[in-house]
Every structure is written in C-alpha cells, then in structure tokens.
Design an enzyme around this catalytic site. Structure first.
Site, PDB file in Angstrom:
ATOM      1  N   ILE A  37     -50.952 -10.001  85.783  1.00  0.00           N
ATOM      2  CA  ILE A  37     -52.033  -9.081  85.450  1.00  0.00           C
ATOM      3  C   ILE A  37     -52.557  -8.355  86.689  1.00  0.00           C
ATOM      4  O   ILE A  37     -53.204  -7.329  86.574  1.00  0.00           O
ATOM      5  CB  ILE A  37     -53.189  -9.813  84.732  1.00  0.00           C
ATOM      6  CG1 ILE A  37     -53.827 -10.888  85.620  1.00  0.00           C
ATOM      7  CG2 ILE A  37     -52.673 -10.465  83.428  1.00  0.00           C
ATOM      8  CD1 ILE A  37     -55.088 -11.524  85.025  1.00  0.00           C
ATOM      9  N   LYS A  38     -52.289  -8.879  87.869  1.00  0.00           N
ATOM     10  CA  LYS A  38     -52.714  -8.258  89.131  1.00  0.00           C
ATOM     11  C   LYS A  38     -54.143  -7.733  89.065  1.00  0.00           C
ATOM     12  O   LYS A  38     -54.429  -6.651  89.576  1.00  0.00           O
ATOM     13  CB  LYS A  38     -51.740  -7.150  89.537  1.00  0.00           C
ATOM     14  CG  LYS A  38     -50.336  -7.665  89.876  1.00  0.00           C
ATOM     15  CD  LYS A  38     -49.463  -6.606  90.538  1.00  0.00           C
ATOM     16  CE  LYS A  38     -48.083  -7.126  90.867  1.00  0.00           C
ATOM     17  NZ  LYS A  38     -47.259  -7.486  89.702  1.00  0.00           N
TER      18      LYS A  38
END
Lengths: 310, 310
Positions: free
Chosen positions: A104-105
């Site tokens: 998901i960074k």
C-alpha cells in the site's frame, strides 16, 4: 505475524511472495467474458474478473508459497468495487493460511498515518464495536515524512502483532534520484535503513523484527550493505524477473541462517501463461502456468543460495 | 483544472481549502446516532455518519471557498464503505462547483503509479468502456521513489487537464528527518522543489502549472525559499491552525500577484464547534460554526496579506 511468515517460509522452503497485481490485460479473455456477462463492462465487472483471476492463481500456488503481496493500486484503479475485490482477495488468501503483505506504500503524519495503520493492520472503533477494514498481515510504508509518519504503524504493529516493510531502496531505475543522494558522505537510503533497524529493535519477534524493509533486487550491492545495517529486519525484495533481478543477484539479501529475505515476483508468476516459456499451458490453464513459474522461481533462488553456501 | 482552481480563488477571494478529514470523534452525537439507527454500529454506519457530517459542512461553506481537500486515510480506515463515502463526498463537492484535492499521498513506480493516477485522476478501461473511479480534480503525490513514480501522474494530468501537489516539505515536526538532510550543501527538500519546477514547466495552465507542491505552514522560512525555486507552482499549505501556523506566517508562500498558495485547515474548520471560540453554536449547529471559522480564517489570511503589501 513475522513469526508466522518465517514459519510459512520454512514449511514451504520457498523465500518468495507472489505479487497479486492483476492488470486487466493479464486476465485471460474467458475470465473477463464471464465476469462481463454477469456484471457488464463496469467497474464491478472488472473487479469480478480480477477476483476470479486471483482465486485461480491462489488455488494453484497456495501450497507452494508462504505469502502473497497484493498491490492495492491495481485494485484502486477500479474504484470502490476494485477495493472490495482487494479485501476479498486478502480474506481468501488468509483462509488458505498465507501471510498477506498489503503493498500500500502509505505514509502520512500523526492521526492520518494512524488512520491508515488502523484501516490496514488494526481495528477501527465504531460506537461500541471494532472492525478491521482491510486486515492485511503486513503493509508497506513510505518513510519520506519521517518518524511521525511511521510511529502510528509501529503502535498498531505492537498491539496487533503485525508487521510493516518500510521503503528503503526501491527497485525502479530512478529510485536513486532522491534515495541515493549523499548525506554527510552516505546515501540517504542508508540513513533510512538505520532508522528501520532502530524502529525494529523495539518490536522483535522470535528472531526477526516486525519492522522490515523494501530493497530492490535490481540493486544487489546496496542490498549487501543494507543487510548488514538491518540484521534483524526481513527484506522484501521486489524487482525479480520482469524488472531484471535474478536468483544469483539475491544471495546477499539473505542472512547466513538462510532467512532474512523474501523475494517478490508479480507479472512473472501471475501472467506466466503469456510468456513463451509457459505458452504450452494455454490461456485456459493460466493457473497451472503460474504454478510452474513458482516452482521455477523457487528453484532459481534455492539453487543460487545453495551455490553460494558451497 | 489549475485554471478553475484559480478562478474559484479569485471569485471567493479566499486562498483556502477546507480539509474534509472526518474523524468519527468530530461527528456530533446526533449525526452518529441517526446513522447507527439506520445501519447499525457498522462500517456502513460510520461511513454514513461521516458522509452526512461532510454534507452539512459543505452546505454551510461552499459559497465561501474555492476547494476542499478530503484526506482519504480518514475514509480508508472504515474499509470499503468508507471509501464509498469518500467518492460520494467528492461527487457532491464537485456538484457544488468546488475543486477537489484528493489528499492521497500516493507514490509508486511505473505501471503501479499509473494505476493510482488512472484511478484518481484519469479513466480506466473496462472492455469497451472507461470509468473514473474516484475522479478527484487534484491529488497529492509522494516523490520518494523519483521520476518513475511521478511521471505517470504527469501523463494523466496532461491528458485530463488535472493537477497534482507533490510533497516537498511536510508540516510535521519530524519532516526534517529525511527532507532536511543536506545534499551537496543544500537540503533535500530544495532538490525536490527543483524537480517540481522542472516537471511543472512542461504542464502549464494560463499562469500556473498543473504541478504544485506541498509545503507546511509550520516552516515559513523554507516556504520563502521554495516559493522562489518554484515560481509557477501552486503551493498547498497544510499546518494552519491546529498544527500551529498563523496568517502572518503564510505571507511568503504567496507570489506578488496575491496568488500561488492555498492554505488548508481541517480540524480548525470541520470541528470548529468543539472549540471554545465557537461553542455558542452548539453541536446542533456545527455547520454554522464551520462557516464562521471559514470567515475568520479568510480574514486572518487576507489581513496578513494586506498588511504585508502595505
């Protein structure tokens, strides 16, 4: 959760993770057609197509692998229905015993980072009840905003015994633009790596920390240095296969115990049936092509690790 | 879209943006109760509560403001139903003529960044049709992965005439941990600012670029420097109010044309009714409290800008 990931790796003898990053163009025509017949050429139809695609691949590979890494962007592009398919994919993989790394960074500050941490790894309070929105086991985190942004993830990891992988040195060609800049004689990624080690030291599982790092397979020398800077952090290694990394490049990402790294392949596995090498399976049997690609990848990496030991 | 944002700012004479970041604890009890009565204490109930809360605030402020900035994390914590409320909020604000800045801070590489860009600012192909998943007008972008991560956003902005704000110097206390590190005698945020100016020069609206920057109100001196480095970039300024920034700190974020910056306030506006200053409105009239808080914020900033000119 890091203990579970390691147990899964030992059980399968496969330090790899399958990136469930379904572009619609990877999904064989028959799967798309069936989904569109039911839902039309809509976001719901696209979401159904990628979910059925994922399911088939997971069904054909789950016994061989310790973990999957769905890339949320590939679902988010299909809006709310796409994100529903993301959640469904996570739940399905967990029901098969796989560890799920949500790629998901995310990274923000204070209460905002806390909201991401809660939504992905924790539980949100609604009146007298609590819910886990996306319930991944691990998430990737962007450190650019500093400790304020990371700390809420650490708090949730401590509470829920879940884990994160912090971006240190990404696999892309221009990752050096900012990450490699020299700061007091050392590249920025090393400083981030030191922070990862520091954050991780407070959150230890049995042998490794809940706090890992992302270091691209495309930069093996930097991997060697970072391995030493963060000895107790698991390294999630993207960039294998399609991005150019090979088994022999990966040896130094591992510790001497044979652990410490988990190598991701996305397109190389999930779209294997499109490669000449696996073309004989045909689009009908794309799941079996993925299974063969997993077997080949494990052999490539295990072979390289054994050759290095010898 | 940058032209529309500037037209909106000129029309309202208010270089501000309201951050729609609804924590459930900001939502007055009567709104929560009504939503839970209909949907139960569920993620759907929470999503309904924050949507109704947003709607009331937008209804009371839309004529005074050029733009809103929903923070996606606050919706994402409620899973898929939360993200449906995010999309609904965007559509509603756009129907009122507001520019919508999605505070998503996404950033990845190559096809993954493209998927984010498409999902938030562009159109995704599904069979013979195209769809806009979240259809914001602008999005915030994290640059840590370098040009590879930003370029797909630039491509979509060019095609759709939409815009981005790239994180350069964030408002949080620990933003300096990496962003301020000295690189060849200059802080990293200046190098990122230069990149923003360079990326932006290829994507110009009438007077300003589609490519803006995020610079925190809490760092006015850095704002002054960055204003000069990126003369054609709009600066989105978080950190006003609750985080400590004040009107007089903001003067140097603007250009001499009185344009070039847009100041965000979230909690200070949407939870105004909880402040002593606006307590007389009562929780029943939280929308009116927000309206008064907007009027006060505009006066604070306009006053500071006029004082600076004199």
């Amino acid at each position: 959760m890091i203990n579970k990931l390691i147990a899964n790796i030992k059980k399968t003898n496969a330090p790899i993770v399958v990136g469930l990053d379904p572009m619609l163009s990877y999904v064989p025509e028959q799967v798309q057609k069936k989904a569109f017949a039911e839902y039309g050429e809509t976001l719901e139809g696209a979401a159904e197509a990628i979910w059925q695609f994922n399911k088939e691949i997971v069904d054909h590979t789950a016994d061989l692998i310790p973990a999957v890494k769905p890339q949320i962007a590939m679902y988010e592009q299909f809006g709310v229905p796409g994100l529903a398919a993301y959640e469904k994919t996570i739940a399905y993989c967990q029901s098969k015993g796989l560890a799920v790394i949500g790629d998901i960074k995310r990274g923000d500050i204070g209460s905002t980072s806390a909201a991401y941490a809660v939504g992905h790894l924790g539980r949100v309070q609604v009146g007298s009840k609590t819910y886990s929105g996306f319930h991944e086991d691990f998430a990737t985190v962007n450190p650019y905003l500093g400790s304020d942004g990371v700390k809420p993830f650490l708090d949730v990891c401590r509470e829920e015994k879940k884990g994160i992988f912090i971006l240190v040195k990404t696999s892309n060609p221009s990752s050096g633009e900012f990450q490699d800049r020299m700061v007091e004689g050392r590249p920025l990624y090393e400083l981030v790596g030191e922070k990862v080690a520091q954050w991780g030291s407070e959150l230890m599982g049995d042998d490794y920390s809940y706090v890992g790092a992302v270091v691209g397979a495309t930069y093996p020398e930097m991997g060697r240095t970072l391995r030493k800077i963060m000895p107790k952090s698991y390294i999630l290694v993207p960039g294998y296969g399609a991005q150019g990394g090979r088994g022999k490049d990966l040896v130094d990402f591992f510790n001497e115990d044979g652990l410490g790294a988990i190598v991701n392949s996305s397109r190389g596995i999930i779209a294997a049936y499109k490669q000449e090498k696996y073309a004989s399976f045909g689009a009908e049997h794309f799941g079996e092509a993925s299974r063969q690609a997993v077997l080949d990848m494990v052999q490539d990496i295990s072979g390289a690790l054994e050759a290095a030991k010898a």
